[in-house]
Scaffold this active site. Structure first.
Site, mmCIF file in Angstrom:
data_model
loop_
_atom_site.group_PDB
_atom_site.id
_atom_site.type_symbol
_atom_site.label_atom_id
_atom_site.label_comp_id
_atom_site.label_asym_id
_atom_site.label_seq_id
_atom_site.Cartn_x
_atom_site.Cartn_y
_atom_site.Cartn_z
ATOM 1 N N LYS A 133 44.370 35.803 48.118
ATOM 2 C CA LYS A 133 44.249 37.525 47.868
ATOM 3 C C LYS A 133 43.280 37.323 46.492
ATOM 4 O O LYS A 133 42.979 36.200 45.662
ATOM 5 C CB LYS A 133 46.089 37.539 47.456
ATOM 6 C CG LYS A 133 46.529 37.119 46.376
ATOM 7 C CD LYS A 133 47.907 37.212 46.199
ATOM 8 C CE LYS A 133 48.294 36.240 44.440
ATOM 9 N NZ LYS A 133 49.674 37.111 44.663
ATOM 10 N N ARG A 173 61.546 41.023 41.891
ATOM 11 C CA ARG A 173 60.613 41.526 42.604
ATOM 12 C C ARG A 173 60.165 42.470 43.935
ATOM 13 O O ARG A 173 60.273 43.534 43.864
ATOM 14 C CB ARG A 173 58.909 40.739 42.248
ATOM 15 C CG ARG A 173 57.343 41.246 42.172
ATOM 16 C CD ARG A 173 56.564 40.039 41.772
ATOM 17 N NE ARG A 173 56.576 39.232 42.645
ATOM 18 C CZ ARG A 173 55.682 38.685 43.064
ATOM 19 N NH1 ARG A 173 54.034 38.155 42.053
ATOM 20 N NH2 ARG A 173 55.461 37.713 43.799
ATOM 21 N N TYR A 231 28.012 44.445 17.916
ATOM 22 C CA TYR A 231 28.276 45.473 17.573
ATOM 23 C C TYR A 231 29.816 45.848 16.147
ATOM 24 O O TYR A 231 30.603 44.577 15.920
ATOM 25 C CB TYR A 231 29.104 46.761 18.519
ATOM 26 C CG TYR A 231 28.222 46.872 19.695
ATOM 27 C CD1 TYR A 231 27.797 48.135 19.204
ATOM 28 C CD2 TYR A 231 28.559 46.267 21.139
ATOM 29 C CE1 TYR A 231 26.591 48.677 19.848
ATOM 30 C CE2 TYR A 231 27.689 46.753 21.882
ATOM 31 C CZ TYR A 231 26.760 47.959 21.558
ATOM 32 O OH TYR A 231 25.727 48.883 22.815
ATOM 33 N N MET A 248 29.121 44.666 26.935
ATOM 34 C CA MET A 248 28.780 45.239 28.203
ATOM 35 C C MET A 248 28.268 43.765 28.997
ATOM 36 O O MET A 248 28.926 43.342 29.410
ATOM 37 C CB MET A 248 28.815 46.177 28.158
ATOM 38 C CG MET A 248 29.207 46.811 29.713
ATOM 39 S SD MET A 248 29.445 48.318 29.937
ATOM 40 C CE MET A 248 30.052 49.363 29.652
#
Length: 813
Positions: A482, A580, A708, A757
């Site tokens: 998964k 869960r 930054y 980024m």
């Protein structure tokens, strides 16, 4: 390679069960999955700490293999094949290899050391090929099993062998020495690899140098720690000591090359090596020393050394254009490595259609007719759909192979072949370096990015086998793929798992399963978090839902009735303390009523999830969960007409509580090299390495800032490198501001300022580097466990956070 079975029986002191009359061995195999297995195969069922090949004998018999070397005969198979029973199959393989090696009396060069063995072997093969018919171990086949398999590549036409020997613990070198029997020894660099297998550095040196006990000479960079343990004649070289047999000076370095002045036997000559780093220069000098010992003339050495090249020892699976997969093996072309590459092609094929692009094959010793007959057979055994050959020799000798397209040169192929003819197929690109097949890779590879996540498929197989070793042979294994294979890649890993014959795959949502089905995965797939709206798609793609509620079960039954299906497989989830998802005890009466005499569905498994299997301080709670599961699952089984599989163990459960394994266990994050304790992690291999490159280097003065918000203010002058990877790629901002680091030339470079980024900046003031140099974001060091601790999170989050815009490259050593 052929020899009579009678000689084998004698060498390994085997008990014969069955008939071996007139049987001639022409193929030795230890891999049940190889398409090269046939009636002429003698299969060795190796047993290791993490595997037992006896489990695959039945499937091999169905494929036409009938001759086996075993430690025991599996139940019900004694009359179905022929067996040689021995005490230890690995030892038997080594004994037969030693016997086969003894049939040849030409000289063998044996290479050992901590680093550089494969590079030196490949370079020596290149440098000496004009003078000898060479047989060498393929790739990095230097282990207790790899060396014997390599030996079977020898034939009567060879006149020089070059084999490497690698060890990880005491006592192993003696076995390899008996197999290789080197007369010329080479000791490469001494490093830290496998230090943990020895009591001390000196103990490791003693073990490694035992490889040379029958050598006439040992060639090495001058090293008193090693040489004091050598009883052989020594032929050494040095950059520092003029009294060495060969004294070397670096005269000049520019444009990526180094000019070396070599002083030998009162003469001096110069060579230009196309490298500047110390490791490559050391490996090149070891090769040059070997050529001098073999009396190759200095002018010949100088000419050949200029053509040395970077050695790529890995098979790589890459994403290609037009939905293709490329298997990149574009640096060598010999028969032994061709068989290995074809096996990897079969393992990693995304599409049924398979293409090979193959250059002339170089295999010292084989007559051309015999060599290309073997090549043609290997290609046809692997059911290759399209065969593209490049080279004058191969074009002449493979004319009878179906679907063959021939070109005289790589340039002719590049000029004439339309890339649009490659669509939805898996392509093996395999060529000798002189054919420049890297140009074909560039042509067919999807646009290359500077940042890649490399996935070590060998490490995945190793980790899978480690966890399987904790389980009984009959226990089934379900592996979780998964979340895009925990960030590593979904289909490619699923394909490897299918190749390794796991029993089930697990995904979180239906669309993940649909993608795997579209990619050709046929294993049973369980969807663990199915939404009712996805039931239609699941039935369309043969996906099996986890059912965890009465509402979900009623919805699925209604759909099954509408579609008039019967015995559709489902999996019942019980809540035993995780709280869960899952049926609680109070729901069991209604659940049993719905399941009783219901022909629309079949409960394939009943399972639950341990909440604290990673923390043995909660032993009592884990035991309570198991007791609840046993009681509640038994209530359900009573109303079923079949007996479903039961499973409760996850990764840490397999490691800490194997006594609760039942009929199946589920493997998740452990497959990817991450356990839940330090002890567990020591048993696993790293799978994922995130790499990038240096984009730019600048000098930043005191008082200036980095990044930054001016988070990093300089107090002194720094050399700063910019790396094209950032938080959009999955590198969390909290890893910046000197909390984290990257590795450049095995040296730590602290991350300065905020991570951007698409970029981050690092301090390389004390590191010799330049733009385009490789950068390790994480891998062996720093590893994701270390990063997760610093970030106050878990390794799952680090791995699954790597953006899919980061290219994945899958490789096998």
């Amino acid at each position: 390679m052929t020899f009579d079975i009678a000689n084998i029986v004698k060498e390994i002191n085997a008990q014969i069960v069955g008939s071996f009359d007139n049987y001639i061995v022409d193929n030795i195999s230890i891999d049940s999955r190889s398409l090269h297995n046939n009636s002429g195969t003698l299969f060795f069922a190796l047993k290791g700490q993490n595997h037992d090949a006896h489990n695959y004998i039945a499937s091999l018999i169905k494929k036409g293999v009938f001759h086996f070397v075993v430690e025991y005969i599996p139940e019900h198979l004694a009359s179905k094949a022929n067996f040689l029973i021995v005490e230890n199959t690995t030892q038997a393989l080594q004994q037969i290899a030693a016997y086969y090696r003894s049939l040849f009396d030409f000289p063998f060069i044996g290479i050992t050391g901590s680093n550089g063995k494969t590079i030196v072997k490949e370079w020596l093969n290149f440098l000496l090929s004009p003078d000898y018919n060479i047989v060498r171990s393929p790739k990095s086949y230097n282990s207790q099993v790899g060396v014997p398999l390599s030996i079977f590549g020898i034939n009567e036409h060879h006149n020089l062998g070059i084999f490497e020997a690698g060890i990880s613990q005491k006592g192993e070198m003696k076995k390899l020495e008996k197999i290789i029997l080197p007369k010329i020894g080479i000791f490469t660099a001494l490093g830290n690899a496998h230090d943990d297998g020895f009591g001390s550095r000196e103990e490791k040196i003693i073990e490694k140098t035992s490889f040379f006990k029958n050598c006439e000479i040992v060639i090495l960079e001058q090293n008193s720690d090693v040489e004091k343990h050598l009883k052989n004649a020594v032929f050494n070289w040095s950059f520092d000591n003029e009294n060495a047999n060969i004294f070397v000076k670096i005269v000049n370095q520019n444009n990526g090359s180094s000019t070396l002045a070599i002083h030998f036997q009162k003469n001096t000559f110069q060579v230009t090596v196309p490298f500047t780093d110390n490791i490559a220069l050391s490996n090149a000098m070891t090769c040059i020393a070997t050529l001098l010992f073999l009396k190759i003339q200095p002018d010949v050495i100088a000419e050949r050394v200029t053509r040395l090249y970077p050695v790529e020892i890995r098979l790589q699976a890459k994403k290609g254009i037009n939905n293709c997969v490329l298997i990149d093996d574009s640096y060598s072309s010999d028969y032994q490595s061709l068989k290995m590459a074809l096996d990897f092609l079969e393992q990693q094929k995304l599409h049924q259609k398979k293409t090979i692009i193959l250059s002339d094959v170089f295999q010292g010793g084989f007559p051309l007719e015999k060599l290309y007959t073997k090549v043609a057979t290997a290609i046809q055994n692997n059911k290759i759909d399209r065969v593209i050959v490049i080279g004058e020799t191969i074009s002449k000798h493979l004319t009878d192979v179906p679907n063959l397209i021939a070109f005289q040169s790589t340039s002719e192929f590049l000029q004439q072949f339309n890339t649009q003819s490659f669509q939805n197929e898996t392509i093996l690109i395999k060529g000798a370096r002189s054919f420049n097949f890297d140009e074909i890779v560039v042509l067919l590879e999807e646009k290359k990015h500077e940042t890649v996540l490399e996935i070590n498929l060998d490490a995945i197989s190793y980790n899978l086998n480690f966890y399987k070793s904790k389980l009984n042979p009959a226990t089934k294994v379900m592996v979780m793929v998964k979340a895009f294979g925990y960030g590593n890649g979904g289909y490619e890993i699923a394909k490897l798992l299918e190749h390794n014959k796991v029993d089930y795959l697990g995904v979180a949502f239906a669309d993940e399963g649909v993608e795997l089905r579209k990619a050709g995965i046929t294993l049973p797939i369980i969807v663990l978090n199915p939404e009712n709206s996805s039931f239609n798609a699941m039935m369309a793609y043969d996906l099996e839902p986890e059912i965890y509620s009465i509402t979900g079960l009623r919805a699925f039954l209604q759909l099954a009735q509408q579609k008039n299906v019967s015995s559709y497989p489902i999996h019942i989830k019980l809540d035993t303390g995780m709280h869960r998802l899952g049926f609680e005890a109070k729901h069991l009466d209604e659940l049993c009523e719905l399941l009783h005499h219901n022909n629309f569905i079949e409960v394939k498994s009943i399972f639950s999830h341990l909440a604290a299997s990673d923390d043995t301080s909660f032993d009592n709670f884990t035991k309570l969960q198991f007791e609840r599961f046993t009681e509640n699952s038994n209530r359900i089984i009573e109303v079923l007409k079949n007996k479903p599989i039961r499973h409760i163990l996850n990764t840490s459960g397999i490691f800490n509580y194997p006594e609760y394994q039942l009929e199946m266990a589920r493997l998740g994050i452990g497959l990817y090299g991450i356990g839940n304790s330090e002890i567990e992690n020591q048993k696993l291999q790293n799978v994922s390495t995130l790499k990038s490159v240096i984009s730019q280097i600048r000098i930043v003065e005191p008082g200036e800032s980095i990044g930054y918000s001016r988070k990093y203010l300089l107090k002194k002058q720094l050399k700063v490198a910019t790396i094209p990877v950032g938080y959009a790629d999955g590198i969390r901002r909290g890893w910046g501001n000197e909390k984290g680091y990257v590795l450049i030339h095995n040296q730590k470079a602290a991350i300065l300022g905020n991570i951007c980024m698409d970029m981050l900046m690092v301090d390389v003031t004390s590191i010799e580097c330049q733009p385009s140099d490789e950068v390790i974001i994480f891998g062996d060091s720093p590893n994701v466990i270390e990063i997760a601790k610093t970030m106050n999170t878990i390794p799952y989050e680090i791995l699954t956070g790597i953006s899919q815009r980061v290219k994945r490259v899958f490789f096998k050593n």
